[in-house]
Design a protein around this motif. Structure first.
Motif, PDB file in Angstrom:
ATOM      1  N   ASN A   1      -2.163  -1.926  22.191  1.00 53.76           N
ATOM      2  CA  ASN A   1      -2.688  -2.738  21.037  1.00 53.76           C
ATOM      3  C   ASN A   1      -3.924  -1.967  20.250  1.00 53.76           C
ATOM      4  N   GLN A   2      -5.019  -1.905  21.195  1.00 50.00           N
ATOM      5  CA  GLN A   2      -6.247  -1.276  20.790  1.00 50.00           C
ATOM      6  C   GLN A   2      -6.094   0.073  20.089  1.00 50.00           C
ATOM      7  N   ALA A   3      -5.378   0.921  20.701  1.00 52.98           N
ATOM      8  CA  ALA A   3      -5.227   2.094  20.365  1.00 52.98           C
ATOM      9  C   ALA A   3      -4.248   2.306  18.984  1.00 52.98           C
ATOM     10  N   ALA A   4      -3.252   1.354  18.745  1.00 49.59           N
ATOM     11  CA  ALA A   4      -2.570   1.530  17.590  1.00 49.59           C
ATOM     12  C   ALA A   4      -3.487   0.943  16.414  1.00 49.59           C
ATOM     13  N   LEU A   5      -4.000  -0.090  16.571  1.00 50.55           N
ATOM     14  CA  LEU A   5      -4.842  -0.709  15.348  1.00 50.55           C
ATOM     15  C   LEU A   5      -6.235   0.143  15.294  1.00 50.55           C
ATOM     16  N   ALA A   6      -6.906   0.664  16.097  1.00 52.63           N
ATOM     17  CA  ALA A   6      -7.993   1.430  15.893  1.00 52.63           C
ATOM     18  C   ALA A   6      -7.620   3.020  15.218  1.00 52.63           C
ATOM     19  N   ASN A   7      -6.495   3.470  15.817  1.00 56.20           N
ATOM     20  CA  ASN A   7      -6.054   4.892  15.082  1.00 56.20           C
ATOM     21  C   ASN A   7      -5.694   4.696  13.805  1.00 56.20           C
ATOM     22  N   ALA A   8      -4.945   3.660  13.627  1.00 55.05           N
ATOM     23  CA  ALA A   8      -4.148   3.588  12.219  1.00 55.05           C
ATOM     24  C   ALA A   8      -5.484   3.166  10.960  1.00 55.05           C
ATOM     25  N   ASP A   9      -6.273   2.328  11.551  1.00 57.02           N
ATOM     26  CA  ASP A   9      -7.664   2.202  10.664  1.00 57.02           C
ATOM     27  C   ASP A   9      -8.390   3.511  10.472  1.00 57.02           C
ATOM     28  N   THR A  10      -8.588   4.099  11.440  1.00 58.80           N
ATOM     29  CA  THR A  10      -9.588   5.356  11.520  1.00 58.80           C
ATOM     30  C   THR A  10      -8.769   6.390  10.618  1.00 58.80           C
ATOM     31  N   ASN A  11      -7.592   6.592  10.657  1.00 57.07           N
ATOM     32  CA  ASN A  11      -6.775   7.412   9.668  1.00 57.07           C
ATOM     33  C   ASN A  11      -6.711   7.002   8.484  1.00 57.07           C
ATOM     34  N   ILE A  12      -6.815   6.007   7.996  1.00 54.09           N
ATOM     35  CA  ILE A  12      -7.162   5.338   6.737  1.00 54.09           C
ATOM     36  C   ILE A  12      -8.402   5.750   6.080  1.00 54.09           C
ATOM     37  N   GLN A  13      -9.325   5.673   7.076  1.00 47.85           N
ATOM     38  CA  GLN A  13     -10.737   5.721   6.592  1.00 47.85           C
ATOM     39  C   GLN A  13     -11.087   7.310   6.616  1.00 47.85           C
ATOM     40  N   LEU A  14     -10.620   8.181   7.289  1.00 43.72           N
ATOM     41  CA  LEU A  14     -10.780   9.638   7.217  1.00 43.72           C
ATOM     42  C   LEU A  14      -9.805  10.366   6.150  1.00 43.72           C
ATOM     43  N   HIS A  15      -8.861   9.610   5.749  1.00 47.19           N
ATOM     44  CA  HIS A  15      -8.199  10.125   4.644  1.00 47.19           C
ATOM     45  C   HIS A  15      -9.020   9.876   3.023  1.00 47.19           C
ATOM     46  N   GLY A  16      -9.794   8.954   3.232  1.00 44.70           N
ATOM     47  CA  GLY A  16     -10.580   8.715   1.985  1.00 44.70           C
ATOM     48  C   GLY A  16      -9.577   7.875   1.046  1.00 44.70           C
ATOM     49  N   GLY A  17      -9.900   8.388  -0.308  1.00 39.05           N
ATOM     50  CA  GLY A  17      -9.087   7.545  -1.248  1.00 39.05           C
ATOM     51  C   GLY A  17      -7.729   7.632  -1.189  1.00 39.05           C
ATOM     52  N   ILE A  18      -7.354   8.799  -0.510  1.00 38.74           N
ATOM     53  CA  ILE A  18      -5.617   8.777  -0.546  1.00 38.74           C
ATOM     54  C   ILE A  18      -5.257   7.896   0.351  1.00 38.74           C
ATOM     55  N   GLY A  19      -6.180   7.391   1.477  1.00 39.21           N
ATOM     56  CA  GLY A  19      -5.489   6.720   2.394  1.00 39.21           C
ATOM     57  C   GLY A  19      -5.371   5.175   2.141  1.00 39.21           C
ATOM     58  N   VAL A  20      -5.845   4.781   1.161  1.00 45.07           N
ATOM     59  CA  VAL A  20      -5.692   3.406   0.537  1.00 45.07           C
ATOM     60  C   VAL A  20      -4.563   3.283  -0.433  1.00 45.07           C
ATOM     61  N   THR A  21      -3.789   4.606  -0.814  1.00 45.75           N
ATOM     62  CA  THR A  21      -2.833   4.240  -1.918  1.00 45.75           C
ATOM     63  C   THR A  21      -1.326   3.885  -1.198  1.00 45.75           C
ATOM     64  N   ASP A  22      -0.720   3.195  -2.005  1.00 41.07           N
ATOM     65  CA  ASP A  22       0.647   2.681  -1.544  1.00 41.07           C
ATOM     66  C   ASP A  22       1.727   3.906  -1.242  1.00 41.07           C
ATOM     67  N   GLU A  23       1.259   4.913  -1.928  1.00 39.47           N
ATOM     68  CA  GLU A  23       2.206   6.122  -1.485  1.00 39.47           C
ATOM     69  C   GLU A  23       2.017   6.780  -0.258  1.00 39.47           C
ATOM     70  N   HIS A  24       0.850   6.615   0.362  1.00 43.77           N
ATOM     71  CA  HIS A  24       0.697   7.173   1.565  1.00 43.77           C
ATOM     72  C   HIS A  24       1.337   6.383   2.920  1.00 43.77           C
ATOM     73  N   HIS A  25       1.422   7.020   4.100  1.00 46.01           N
ATOM     74  CA  HIS A  25       2.088   6.581   4.972  1.00 46.01           C
ATOM     75  C   HIS A  25       1.073   5.634   5.782  1.00 46.01           C
ATOM     76  N   ALA A  26      -0.267   5.834   5.581  1.00 43.73           N
ATOM     77  CA  ALA A  26      -1.295   5.284   6.484  1.00 43.73           C
ATOM     78  C   ALA A  26      -1.205   3.671   6.337  1.00 43.73           C
ATOM     79  N   HIS A  27      -1.020   3.102   5.445  1.00 42.04           N
ATOM     80  CA  HIS A  27      -1.056   1.540   5.216  1.00 42.04           C
ATOM     81  C   HIS A  27       0.172   0.999   6.215  1.00 42.04           C
ATOM     82  N   LEU A  28       1.204   1.995   6.090  1.00 41.49           N
ATOM     83  CA  LEU A  28       2.434   1.416   6.811  1.00 41.49           C
ATOM     84  C   LEU A  28       2.087   1.282   8.413  1.00 41.49           C
ATOM     85  N   LEU A  29       1.289   2.318   9.047  1.00 42.52           N
ATOM     86  CA  LEU A  29       1.098   2.134  10.370  1.00 42.52           C
ATOM     87  C   LEU A  29       0.218   0.911  10.545  1.00 42.52           C
ATOM     88  N   LEU A  30      -0.799   0.644   9.703  1.00 43.10           N
ATOM     89  CA  LEU A  30      -1.654  -0.356  10.004  1.00 43.10           C
ATOM     90  C   LEU A  30      -1.181  -1.658  10.063  1.00 43.10           C
TER      91      LEU A  30
END
Length: 323
Positions: A267-296
């Protein structure tokens, strides 16, 4: 297998990854109407025998163990696989000889029940005619073919959500055995680890090509160090999962303790990694078209199933392991 798959286990992992990658690619979730298992996908999974992977041969299953169960659901998690895949697999263990073939083949769908006060939340396809409720004491399977449920919005795009009252008189199977809970907890933990791994892979690939100030962002410590933390979290959770799966397979007395630890770390690894993935992607990480939000979103849901943070830590507080 103890801390790493080998031999036949690797072959099962590769076969599952290849099949699932074609049957339900992660890209599917960017198109409406792809939540849950479709009738076609359920039939495909049934024909391949994936629902009966850890089911004893005497019950028409493959007769494999908790280890293979974890390996398969890790691959399911990497693609944000719907929760009703797990519900279908667990239901095969509780159903009788008359109902089991329809579940194993995917002919009848099964939704997962989560208690919501006096009512029930159903996670799974609307065409499911069965609902599975699992707790640490055992599980019940309900016939919901003629029961109406209200549709609710789901944060997790991979799963649909309904709410209503379970028809208590329509229990078609019941078991008092904690093995069903163990397989459910192991499956969700494995899915979480799959998510954590994909989140790391996404940002590592991005860090190799994205440039800022004339340099790849992977060359900056502000990116490298969080990636290293992500890798460490995933590795720690993965090793604990393999140990827990092996402990269940070997019938260790402390298997449930290792399983609780595995679910908590996953639980810790999935949530923290999904969140960090979004942060490090920058602006593209919060777009609907990206996979990042699906993981979170998927990790948030899985974290609420088969052991939440408070429940897991409460059990681990006074837990004892074999010396």
């Amino acid at each position: 297998m103890f801390l790493a798959p080998d031999g036949d286990e690797i072959e099962i992992t590769n076969a599952a990854a290849e099949f699932l990658g074609e049957a339900m690619p992660l890209d599917r979730l960017h198109t409406a109407g792809n939540a849950d298992m479709s009738v076609a996908l359920r039939a495909q999974l049934g024909n391949m025998g994936w629902f009966a992977l850890a089911l004893p041969e005497t019950k028409g299953g493959s007769g494999l163990t908790a280890v293979e169960h974890a390996l398969f659901f890790r691959e399911v998690g990497r693609l944000c696989g719907p929760v009703d895949i797990l519900a279908q697999s667990l239901a095969a263990h509780i159903a009788d000889e008359h109902l089991r073939p329809a579940i194993v083949s995917g002919e009848q769908g099964v939704a997962l029940v989560v208690k919501d006060g006096s009512r029930a939340r159903l996670i799974g396809a609307a065409d499911a005619v069965l609902a599975l409720q699992v707790d640490q004491q055992g599980g019940c399977l309900f016939d919901i073919a003629s029961t109406a449920f209200e549709e609710r919005a789901s944060l997790d795009i991979a799963n649909s959500l309904r709410i209503g009252d379970l028809p208590q008189a329509n229990r078609v199977a019941e078991v008092a055995d904690d093995r069903l809970w163990q397989l459910g907890q192991l499956g969700t933990a494995a899915m979480q680890i799959g998510l954590a791994e994909v989140a790391l892979e996404l940002i590592v690939e991005y860090a190799k090509v994205r440039e800022t100030f004339g340099r790849k962002i992977g060359s900056y410590q502000a990116v490298r160090h969080p990636c290293a933390d992500m890798a460490l979290r995933a590795e720690a959770a993965r090793c604990q999962l393999w140990f827990a799966a092996a402990a269940i397979k070997e019938g260790r007395s402390d298997a449930t303790v290792h399983l609780d630890a595995a679910k908590h770390l996953a639980n810790q690894a999935a949530l923290a990694n999904a969140d960090t993935n979004i942060q490090l992607h920058g602006g593209i990480g919060v777009t609907d078209e990206h996979h990042a939000h699906l993981l979170l979103k998927h990790s948030w849901l899985l974290g609420k199933l088969f052991g939440t943070k408070r429940a897991l830590l409460a059990r681990l507080l006074d837990a004892r392991v074999e010396s």
